[in-house]
Scaffold this motif. Sequence first.
Motif, PDB file in Angstrom:
ATOM      1  N   SER A  81     -21.666  26.968 -30.437  1.00 14.89           N
ATOM      2  CA  SER A  81     -23.267  27.246 -30.738  1.00 14.89           C
ATOM      3  C   SER A  81     -23.510  26.153 -31.022  1.00 14.89           C
ATOM      4  N   SER A 100     -18.135  36.110 -35.046  1.00 16.56           N
ATOM      5  CA  SER A 100     -19.347  36.518 -34.905  1.00 16.56           C
ATOM      6  C   SER A 100     -19.973  37.844 -35.267  1.00 16.56           C
ATOM      7  N   ASN A 157     -19.949  29.564 -36.671  1.00 18.61           N
ATOM      8  CA  ASN A 157     -19.590  28.826 -35.765  1.00 18.61           C
ATOM      9  C   ASN A 157     -19.142  27.885 -36.231  1.00 18.61           C
ATOM     10  N   PRO A 167     -18.888  31.954 -30.179  1.00 14.82           N
ATOM     11  CA  PRO A 167     -19.169  32.577 -30.321  1.00 14.82           C
ATOM     12  C   PRO A 167     -18.953  33.519 -29.015  1.00 14.82           C
ATOM     13  N   GLU A 168     -19.724  35.091 -29.523  1.00 16.03           N
ATOM     14  CA  GLU A 168     -18.804  35.789 -28.333  1.00 16.03           C
ATOM     15  C   GLU A 168     -20.620  36.339 -27.845  1.00 16.03           C
ATOM     16  N   TYR A 169     -20.678  36.062 -26.511  1.00 15.47           N
ATOM     17  CA  TYR A 169     -22.095  36.188 -25.857  1.00 15.47           C
ATOM     18  C   TYR A 169     -21.727  37.129 -25.010  1.00 15.47           C
ATOM     19  N   ALA A 177     -15.479  38.058 -31.950  1.00  9.87           N
ATOM     20  CA  ALA A 177     -15.391  37.245 -30.727  1.00  9.87           C
ATOM     21  C   ALA A 177     -13.681  36.570 -30.467  1.00  9.87           C
TER      22      ALA A 177
END
Length: 185
Positions: free
Chosen positions: A9, A112, A16, A75-77, A118
């Motif tokens: 990030s 996340s 994170n 992170p989770e996108y 995440a």
Amino acid sequence: MRILAVSGSLRESSFNTSLLRAAVEAAPEGVELELWEGLGDLPLYDEDLESDVPESVQRLREEWASAEAIVFSTPEYNGSVPGGLKNAVDWASRPALQGVLRNKTVAVVGASTGQFGALWAQQDLKRILGIAGARVVGTEIPVSRAHERFDAEGRLLDGEVFEELRLHLTTLASEAVAAPDRVAA
Ligand SMILES: Cc1cc2nc3c(=O)[nH]c(=O)nc-3n(C[C@H](O)[C@H](O)[C@H](O)COP(=O)(O)O)c2cc1C
């Protein structure tokens, strides 16, 4: 042992990055964690640049190569790894079969604000790192509802996560020491 810590990030108050700051504190004796901060300097991967790579890429390759191990916090996108982190892994994976991730011992954690921490991003990142030739060790550490686990200064409030980080780093360090091609830094 020196372990590099790479946050996926770019956000100033990233959970994170905060998780990796907690990991610096959680590191077992003899393990020194150093945060890496070159992610935002990298251009988008372009194979045409390989003949004369930009300085930011050169730096990534030198700094990742010199670490005995690397821990990534993603992170989770949209259910996967953020593009910026995937981009860094792509740069690190080249030249093919000679990239700095080849045989590098690595581990993954992630945070996340969602309820799965995440997890998908971590699973994807482990797969991607493995394809790039890294020795991926340990399980995932899904830090869910991250906004509830750090204080306003980004300090980790969750003792269980802290202990999980310590265990994860202990595994990472011992796997790196045991790596067949270990080059002690
Ligand atoms: C573009 C985008 C997509 C996101 N997709 C997900 C997602 O799929 N799953 C999830 O748990 N959180 C998702 N989030 C929320 C992130 O978990 C949250 O923004 C988190 O704080 C990002 O990590 P950071 O604090 O280290 O920057 C998304 C956020 C953004 C900006």
